[in-house]
Design an enzyme around this catalytic site. Structure first.
Site, PDB file in Angstrom:
ATOM      1  CD  GLU A  16      -0.166 -10.678  -1.196  1.00 43.18           C
ATOM      2  OE1 GLU A  16      -0.464  -9.844  -0.342  1.00 43.18           O
ATOM      3  OE2 GLU A  16       0.815 -11.454  -1.074  1.00 43.18           O
ATOM      4  CE1 TYR A  73      -0.310  -7.173  -2.254  1.00 42.08           C
ATOM      5  CE2 TYR A  73      -2.428  -6.029  -2.163  1.00 42.08           C
ATOM      6  CZ  TYR A  73      -1.576  -7.023  -1.714  1.00 42.08           C
ATOM      7  OH  TYR A  73      -1.990  -7.880  -0.727  1.00 42.08           O
TER       8      TYR A  73
END
Lengths: 290, 381, 290, 381
Positions: free
Chosen positions: B189, B101
């Site tokens: 992101e 992530y």
């Protein structure tokens, strides 16, 4: 005594020739605020409601010994206006303008912090100290009566609502601060609590919050570590539909759901009296101030 | 402004962030062609502004171009999060070794950008943040200096990477920061960032939400990309045109107020007295008579509405203007359903005079008003 | 006593695995320098000439209690390497790399200044304190003998030339600093004079300058306001053809022609003894130190 | 990297800095067409890297397209500062009310960018800086925050502008800063910035010199624009290819050294002993045998050379390598003219041994070497 704005405060209105700037200059003057000068680049030498206009903050400050600034400048130029006020050491700098780019807000807030200057806002109704009839803002002055309760709030009209309720109940305000509604603002509730704690005129603090973010939770955590004044809170948005989420990152950072329930719980756990209705704030204050 | 996955990936690639081989398709036929170009098993992914599109069936895998065409047909027929799917992204299917992530957002309390990373990415990242926060690495970006290479490197190390992979991940973190910084992003992101079995790092998904307040600095985006295709009904559209915050709810009382905080508090007050709001309508600051009239008009268009509560705390907003707006709404639009007015603050007396002359009653406190409107609604039902 | 580098200095070599880094690590170790660790991102865990290599300065510093850094990193990455060293509080940070973009140099120098850290270079041979056998640089250590004269110079090999001349004449050096040849460097001659003034081991200072810029003129102006140590200078470039000019702005800013004549005149007017030949520096020093 | 006026103006315009109407022309015919397009009296300006091109006749005015064509023909035939003129810029002639100066450069002592302005621009700006420094306004740019609008405004005021012109000039100063900042500029300059009689502000000239060390960040420039067309002779070209600093001078002694400071000092030493250098050749740091040999070879190509002085102070450069290079040069290239070697420092003994074996004498000090080479040159003459 008061917080950030007192009887010595001498205000410059940046963007005084715009419609908002002109209107609220008149309103501040009428209330009693010492508005000593205004700025509007290219319009130096004119005046607005009898207030002299300069091209730069430097000139306005030099001529009138100003100490604080209020900014009515369009969002794209507001950050520069704030940096100008900061460079001249004006304090506080109240940014009425809303919707500044977040990047600009971050920059301005940190440059100010380096110089020990407080930014109020952006997107704030401003700050008012009723006892000395000084408001550096756009709030209706008459709903704030002088007294010993510090008030701070993330929203505008709701602040007036609660101030009006306090006035009706005979409870006055030392200083009321609109913290501002934009994503990043100069003064967090926690920082506001610290200011009020050091103010001799303040005997209790009201925190008006709303859903979103985790500023109230952090303030609760600060209070729970020992805070010498009683705190009363009201949180708006219990029945609001769940807002839009910002990907995973938002939730990871805040570590909070940002709901009214979560905020109310955190505050109650910290010993803060939380009002169910705006009008209840005055009741809880009366109890706390006994 | 949110960007769709494929739009964000176009930008990511321009900043040297590698993405899987792929391309966008608007028809099943196009999807088939894309799959053929890729020449190996593919993923077909709905391009919508919605999290959890996977759970909603918006991601399907296909081994052949024909399968890809069929998958695209199914997905393009879907609605996800109540939004139609107008395009799919056809991408090479990855041989996943690890899901990582990476994200950048704004920490409102620190008032800084924060770079977040974890060696355990994927859909469960939020639970991980709660369960094992130590597995989430956060680095704050200096507001004046920006994010440095060495900081990205320290972050990659904290995420558990060393050796060659350390340098690759360092570059990717830096590139992601460049995207965020260049685009005034609220959120940037990659989740997941895939480490493939061959050792490649690829942005398998991409999010880029640009700060609406900064869009004036990004004309290429606003000119070049279509805006978020929010499906709005006529009332929502009208409110948006007039720049009013308008949300429809399940109840029957239209709350028309000034200021988001006050509007929320008004909804809460209605609920406390046993009522239920149909409408959240924030007129904003300094509404004039015309705007007040328009607000009432929009609220009344919603069939669920049985009563109206106007709650105004005058600051910049002047009560005389509000009163004029209410009178005009009644004269021009009827306003035959029960209506409760509460109005105090700037020019209160003038406003009340206008209402009194028109024979419209008003109340002084918000709680009285909330109680009264709930009562009236119950009488109507 | 010495300037910036003393017996307690413990050095990290950033970019230790590159050919320059490896070569000069060996050379520094041989001279006596306490090189305690090196960095090379992605190569942490290996070693170079027995010196352990880490991925980051933070790790290297933590494990070896380092105090200073020397950077052998390509120009495009050198500024980041310097910022990394600064963030860990290493001092001084010696940037051997040449041709950093000026913008990067400005940034690094000011970030360092905010933290009270001295940048030496970019484009410097480094710094050496012979009495404690510590060199953080690439100069041939044997030409510098220990003594009580501070030496600073804008150019590399000319420094060695003059140091060798001093050694030959039996005059030793407290600390020698290569100021660096890039447009903007971390230490100006004036700042160097201030450092040497505060060093008990230094009884005289040699300033080796060259044509271009106005650093020597500014140092002369500083000396003329009263400087407690004797200063000897040598300026290279009396017979150099006039260099290229930088538009009008350069001349407006420097207010100087930047020629050797102008510099020599300014220095002489300030009471500095200016050598005609490099070998004359020792003579002038001998007179000054009497 | 220096940009030509028209190249700089293309960039200036992209940053909203207005320039006179105009376009570049490479032939008289093109210049005529340009003048016709402009449709009024024009200036025809040589596009060369040279100051004072006006004094050299590189700027001519023309009232008609035919005159413009003729002016271009004359200018394109010129050499200015010993450089050929390959293009002219044909621009509308301005009705000048005032000449203003704006420039941004680096102050090496402050180690900051500095913005410079004066209400009295034009060719005499440097004299003004000496005569009336108070008429020159300087503002330093914060190294971490950059240059702010309000600072540009304070600067414009200090330059004497108020009212509407204040805001126009403020924007221009800011735009110039954006150019400087975006392009890693060593120098960004408008001189003169013309205030026309109609009240327009136009960049009548434009300079943009980009920091060579930062060119890797400006691929568009290096790919898109031709580099400075320095006319080099074969020796200069060869030296540049080998990245050696090489300058030809009027004398007869080739000085080959390592390090610019030492090379300059060597030239000075030669002059002190009554000699004159033909060649400034800096081998740079860490030269190996091959490089030393190549340096000698290049220096010998220059017909004026009567003697060679190799002066090496070994630091990174190793004397053994230098010695090998000298031996190789003698063996392969002859090196029959008088040659003086001075070589100390790193690996001094090994180097001296190599020279001794080859029967090449060497000296220990620079002054002996300078004296000796001057003596030998006189003997040869």
């Amino acid at each position: 005594m008061a917080v950030l704005v007192d009887k010595k405060t001498r205000v410059i209105v940046q963007g005084i020739t715009g419609s908002q700037g002109t209107f609220h200059t008149a309103s501040m003057l009428k209330y009693g605020t010492k508005v000593v000068a205004g700025t509007s680049p290219g319009k130096g030498g004119t005046d607005v409601n009898g207030v002299p206009v300069y091209d730069t903050v430097r000139e306005a400050k030099r001529e009138h010994d100003a100490t604080a600034s209020i900014i009515f400048i369009p969002a794209a130029y507001a950050a520069d206006a704030a940096l100008e006020a900061i460079s001249e050491g004006l304090n506080p700098v109240v940014v009425i303008t809303e919707h500044l780019p977040v990047k600009d807000e971050i920059r301005v807030i940190h440059v100010a912090a380096q110089k020990g200057i407080t930014i109020i806002g952006p997107n704030t109704p401003g700050i008012i100290t009723p006892i000395v009839k000084q408001k550096v803002g756009i709030m209706p002055g008459h709903v704030f009566s002088p007294g010993n309760v510090g008030l701070m709030s993330r929203s505008g009209t709701l602040t007036y609502e609660i101030a009006a309720g306090m006035t009706l109940a005979g409870i006055g305000i030392s200083t009321a601060i609109g913290l501002g509604g934009d994503p990043c603002v100069g003064l967090t509730p926690t920082e506001g609590l610290k200011l009020f704690r050091n103010d001799k005129a303040t005997r209790a603090v009201v925190l008006v919050g709303e859903i979103g973010g985790d500023a109230e939770e952090r303030a609760a955590s600060f209070v729970s570590k020992g805070f010498d004044l009683p705190v009363v809170a009201f949180i708006a948005g219990r029945t609001a539909p769940p807002g839009k989420r910002m990907g995973h990152a938002g939730a990871i950072i805040s570590g909070s759901t940002g709901t009214a329930e979560a905020k109310i719980k955190a505050l109650k756990d910290a010993g803060v009296a939380v009002a169910e209705r705006p009008s209840q704030v005055a009741e809880l204050l009366r109890k706390a101030l006994k | 402004m949110k960007l769709l996955e494929f739009e964000a990936k176009d930008i990511f690639r321009a900043f040297n962030l590698p993405t899987p081989l792929g391309n966008v398709a608007k028809t099943p036929e196009e999807a088939k062609t894309r799959a053929r170009e890729i020449g190996k098993p593919v993923a077909v992914k709905a391009q919508v502004f919605a999290g959890k599109r996977g759970k909603a069936g918006g991601i399907k895998f296909a081994n052949t171009p024909d399968e890809a065409g069929n998958a695209a047909r199914e997905i393009l027929a879907m609605r996800i999060n109540d939004l139609p799917v107008e395009a799919v992204l056809v991408e090479e299917k990855l041989d996943i070794q690890q899901e990582i992530y990476l994200g950048i957002t704004v920490d409102r309390t620190e008032r800084k950008y924060v770079v977040i990373g974890s060696s355990a990415g994927g859909m469960s990242i939020e639970e991980l943040a709660v369960r094992s926060p130590e597995k989430i690495v956060k680095m704050y970006v200096d507001p004046l200096l920006g994010f440095q290479t060495y900081e990205a490197r320290e972050m990659a190390i904290a995420m558990g990477f060393r050796g060659k992979m350390l340098n690759t991940l360092t570059s990717m973190i830096l590139s992601l920061w460049s995207v965020a910084d260049s685009y005034d992003a609220e959120l940037t992101e990659i989740n997941p960032l895939i480490l493939t079995k061959e050792g490649r790092l690829l942005a398998a998904d991409a999010r880029l939400n640009v700060d609406d307040s900064a869009l004036y600095r990004h004309k290429k985006l606003t000119d070049g990309l279509r805006r978020e295709p929010v499906e709005q009904n006529a009332r929502e559209k009208l409110a948006a045109e007039h720049d009013m915050a308008y949300v429809e709810l399940d109840g029957d009382i239209a709350c028309i107020c000034n200021g988001a905080g006050l509007t929320m508090a008004t909804l809460d007050a209605v609920a406390l007295h046993g009522g239920k709001a149909s409408t959240f309508l924030d007129l904003g600051g300094g509404a004039d008579a015309e705007r007040v009239k328009k607000g009432i008009e929009i609220a009344l268009m919603y069939p669920k509405v049985k009563a109206v509560l106007v709650n105004i705390m005058g600051g910049i907003t002047r009560c005389d203007e509000v009163a004029k707006g209410i009178v005009a709404a009644r004269e021009e639009k009827g306003l035959s359903i029960p209506t409760v007015i509460r109005m105090v603050g700037t020019n209160e007396e003038q406003g009340q005079e206008i209402l009194s002359k028109a024979g419209i009653p008003f109340l002084k406190t918000m709680e009285e008003a909330a109680e009264r409107v709930v009562q009236l609604t119950k009488e109507v039902s």
